[in-house]
Structure formats: C-alpha cells, structure tokens
Design a protein around this motif. Structure first.
Motif, PDB file in Angstrom:
ATOM      1  N   UNK A  90     -13.812   2.764  -2.249  1.00 50.01           N
ATOM      2  CA  UNK A  90     -15.113   2.316  -2.791  1.00 50.01           C
ATOM      3  C   UNK A  90     -14.964   1.860  -4.241  1.00 50.01           C
ATOM      4  N   UNK A  91     -14.232   2.643  -5.038  1.00 50.72           N
ATOM      5  CA  UNK A  91     -14.002   2.258  -6.438  1.00 50.72           C
ATOM      6  C   UNK A  91     -13.271   0.920  -6.507  1.00 50.72           C
ATOM      7  N   UNK A  92     -12.256   0.765  -5.646  1.00 45.99           N
ATOM      8  CA  UNK A  92     -11.489  -0.481  -5.612  1.00 45.99           C
ATOM      9  C   UNK A  92     -12.370  -1.656  -5.206  1.00 45.99           C
ATOM     10  N   UNK A  93     -13.277  -1.435  -4.245  1.00 45.75           N
ATOM     11  CA  UNK A  93     -14.181  -2.498  -3.796  1.00 45.75           C
ATOM     12  C   UNK A  93     -15.124  -2.921  -4.924  1.00 45.75           C
ATOM     13  N   UNK A  94     -15.588  -1.948  -5.702  1.00 45.92           N
ATOM     14  CA  UNK A  94     -16.457  -2.272  -6.843  1.00 45.92           C
ATOM     15  C   UNK A  94     -15.707  -3.119  -7.869  1.00 45.92           C
ATOM     16  N   UNK A  95     -14.432  -2.746  -8.110  1.00 40.62           N
ATOM     17  CA  UNK A  95     -13.616  -3.544  -9.031  1.00 40.62           C
ATOM     18  C   UNK A  95     -13.401  -4.954  -8.489  1.00 40.62           C
ATOM     19  N   UNK A  96     -13.242  -5.063  -7.164  1.00 34.35           N
ATOM     20  CA  UNK A  96     -13.019  -6.358  -6.533  1.00 34.35           C
ATOM     21  C   UNK A  96     -14.229  -7.267  -6.737  1.00 34.35           C
ATOM     22  N   UNK A  97     -15.435  -6.694  -6.652  1.00 33.87           N
ATOM     23  CA  UNK A  97     -16.643  -7.502  -6.859  1.00 33.87           C
ATOM     24  C   UNK A  97     -16.689  -8.087  -8.259  1.00 33.87           C
ATOM     25  N   UNK A  98     -16.222  -7.298  -9.241  1.00 34.44           N
ATOM     26  CA  UNK A  98     -16.157  -7.804 -10.620  1.00 34.44           C
ATOM     27  C   UNK A  98     -15.118  -8.906 -10.721  1.00 34.44           C
ATOM     28  N   UNK A 114      -1.717 -10.920 -12.843  1.00 40.73           N
ATOM     29  CA  UNK A 114      -1.625  -9.835 -13.834  1.00 40.73           C
ATOM     30  C   UNK A 114      -2.829  -8.905 -13.715  1.00 40.73           C
ATOM     31  N   UNK A 115      -4.002  -9.493 -13.497  1.00 39.74           N
ATOM     32  CA  UNK A 115      -5.219  -8.690 -13.346  1.00 39.74           C
ATOM     33  C   UNK A 115      -5.139  -7.834 -12.087  1.00 39.74           C
ATOM     34  N   UNK A 116      -4.622  -8.420 -11.004  1.00 39.28           N
ATOM     35  CA  UNK A 116      -4.480  -7.678  -9.756  1.00 39.28           C
ATOM     36  C   UNK A 116      -3.462  -6.533  -9.904  1.00 39.28           C
ATOM     37  N   UNK A 117      -2.395  -6.787 -10.647  1.00 40.77           N
ATOM     38  CA  UNK A 117      -1.396  -5.744 -10.905  1.00 40.77           C
ATOM     39  C   UNK A 117      -2.032  -4.591 -11.683  1.00 40.77           C
ATOM     40  N   UNK A 118      -2.850  -4.947 -12.682  1.00 34.64           N
ATOM     41  CA  UNK A 118      -3.531  -3.923 -13.480  1.00 34.64           C
ATOM     42  C   UNK A 118      -4.474  -3.099 -12.607  1.00 34.64           C
ATOM     43  N   UNK A 119      -5.185  -3.790 -11.698  1.00 28.75           N
ATOM     44  CA  UNK A 119      -6.094  -3.081 -10.808  1.00 28.75           C
ATOM     45  C   UNK A 119      -5.322  -2.140  -9.882  1.00 28.75           C
ATOM     46  N   UNK A 120      -4.201  -2.622  -9.351  1.00 29.01           N
ATOM     47  CA  UNK A 120      -3.387  -1.800  -8.456  1.00 29.01           C
ATOM     48  C   UNK A 120      -2.846  -0.575  -9.185  1.00 29.01           C
ATOM     49  N   UNK A 192      -5.334  -6.722  -2.226  1.00 27.97           N
ATOM     50  CA  UNK A 192      -5.520  -7.856  -3.144  1.00 27.97           C
ATOM     51  C   UNK A 192      -4.195  -8.313  -3.743  1.00 27.97           C
ATOM     52  N   UNK A 193      -3.428  -7.350  -4.251  1.00 31.49           N
ATOM     53  CA  UNK A 193      -2.158  -7.693  -4.884  1.00 31.49           C
ATOM     54  C   UNK A 193      -1.154  -8.216  -3.851  1.00 31.49           C
ATOM     55  N   UNK A 194      -1.152  -7.613  -2.658  1.00 26.55           N
ATOM     56  CA  UNK A 194      -0.178  -8.008  -1.638  1.00 26.55           C
ATOM     57  C   UNK A 194      -0.497  -9.380  -1.045  1.00 26.55           C
ATOM     58  N   UNK A 195      -1.766  -9.634  -0.779  1.00 28.38           N
ATOM     59  CA  UNK A 195      -2.138 -10.922  -0.191  1.00 28.38           C
ATOM     60  C   UNK A 195      -2.006 -12.069  -1.189  1.00 28.38           C
ATOM     61  N   UNK A 196      -1.974 -11.750  -2.476  1.00 26.75           N
ATOM     62  CA  UNK A 196      -1.831 -12.812  -3.490  1.00 26.75           C
ATOM     63  C   UNK A 196      -0.365 -13.216  -3.689  1.00 26.75           C
ATOM     64  N   UNK A 197       0.575 -12.426  -3.126  1.00 27.29           N
ATOM     65  CA  UNK A 197       1.993 -12.772  -3.220  1.00 27.29           C
ATOM     66  C   UNK A 197       2.390 -13.503  -1.941  1.00 27.29           C
TER      67      UNK A 197
END
Length: 241
Positions: A90-98, A114-120, A192-197
């Motif tokens: 849920x926390x990750x989903x909220x970050x994804x919306x931002x 870089x942002x996705x790495x930071x989120x991960x 998010x990070x995996x699908x972006x690679x």
C-alpha cells in the motif's frame, strides 16, 4: 528446595501454555545440570556449583516472560508476515501515484530510473523496519510457513500467467494478462524498477517480482536482537523456534 528447582519454578510462572512450560523446564533443567557440572569440575562444591549455574542464567522472570512472548502463537501469527507485506504494498502504491504525476514532467529515462531505484531502496528499508518491529519475535516455523506460502502463491500466479500469455491460443494469451497484473499489484514494491529495465527477459522479470518480496520479508524478520546473553539460552531458544 534446590536452586535449580526454584529457578525453573520462577521461569515457568511466566509461561502460559502447559506444553511450552513442560518443554522449557525439560530443556532448561538439562542446560543447568550441564552448567553445574562445569562448575564442579572447576573445584566448586555441589551447592555452590548449582548457585553459579543459576546465576549465570540471569533473571528467571525476564527469561520466562520473553520465552512466553516468543512462543505464544495464535492463528493471527501466521498472517502477520502477509499483513506486513500488504502494508508495504500500500505504501509503495501511494508512492507510485506520486511518481505517476512526476512521470509526466520527467523526460530523461535515466533520471526516472534513479527515482525508481530510490523508491525500491526505501521499500527494502521498510521490509527491514517492519520485519524487525513486528516479525522478529515470531518462531521460525511461522516465518517459514507464512513467507513460504507467499512465495508459492507468487510463483503460481506468475508462471500460470506467463504460460497463458505465451499460449498459441489468442484468447488464452489475453487472459494471461490478468494473473500478471495481479502479481504486479500484489508485489507493487519491486515491479516498477524491474519493468523499467528493458534488458531483463520477461520470464526473469516476473520470477524476480515473485521472489523479491518474500525474500526481503524473510530477511527483515531475521533482524532480531538476542533475547538473552547466555549462550546456553541462545541455543535453547534457537532449538525451540
């Protein structure tokens, strides 16, 4: 009353379940007798050796209380790791919306990565934090069962979706998108990070998404402080869990 018997009685007074109480008495009695024998071999008489063995163990009430907390399990205990996982999703989903809003402003793919790495990295820290706070006192068998069931569920969804999507039947292939989407939602933390690679093959991608959440959930639960300083008690608690 012997020092050992008095010590065991005080420890047992803090333990609620009869089964755990009997097991604790049996194991602690064994370790105390071993410790007593060690002091006798060092030249102490029987009474003094028994006192030294008991002193070495520490506060019996604290030991009993901690053992009771550690091994008093309920049905909810098995769902606790799942509960922690869902909180992090849920926390990750909220970050994804931002980040979705930011995606419209970010054109540079590297900067987005870089942002996705930071989120991960933040999500991994959450697994360690919640694991230490909420899961570290659970017996190992509960961690194994709960985290193992999460892993099996993830892999079942991932592999069934992948097989369906790569089916020659067009309708089956389209239906295969649903379990993959379900996997992504249920493991929002890493997809998010995996699908972006783009260099990662699809099958490796979904396997990593399936495995990483249970893996970090398990590692997070291992961040626990020793309940007791005495090496015999550490060994005993390890055997019990």
């Amino acid at each position: 009353m012997r020092e050992i018997d008095s010590f065991l009685e005080k420890v047992s007074s803090q333990i609620k379940t009869k089964r755990t109480k009997r097991y604790v008495q049996l194991e602690l009695s064994h370790h105390l007798e071993q410790s007593k024998q060690k002091w006798i071999e060092r030249g102490f008489n029987d009474l003094d050796a028994e006192k030294k063995a008991v002193e070495e163990m520490g506060d019996p009430y604290k030991i009993g209380s901690n053992l009771n907390k550690t091994h008093a399990t309920t049905a909810f205990s098995y769902f606790k790791p799942w509960f922690v996982h869902i909180i992090i999703v849920i926390i990750s989903a909220l970050m994804f919306n931002v980040l979705q809003v930011m995606d419209q402003l970010i054109v540079n793919h590297i900067f987005r990565l870089i942002i996705y790495v930071a989120q991960t990295a933040l999500v991994i820290c959450l697994y360690f934090y919640f694991g230490r706070k909420l899961l570290s006192d659970l017996p190992k068998r509960i961690i194994y069962i709960s985290v193992g069931s999460l892993l099996v569920l993830n892999l079942a969804i991932a592999l069934s979706g992948y097989v369906m999507m790569n089916s020659s039947n067009h309708i089956t292939a389209e239906n295969g998108q649903f379990p993959i989407m379900l996997l992504m939602v249920f493991n929002h933390s890493f997809h998010m990070i995996l699908t972006s690679i783009s260099v990662i093959p699809d099958i490796i991608n979904i396997l990593l998404i399936s495995i990483l959440s249970p893996l970090f959930l398990y590692i997070g639960s291992k961040n626990k402080k020793d309940l007791f300083n005495h090496t015999l008690i550490k060994s005993f608690c390890h055997n019990m869990s």
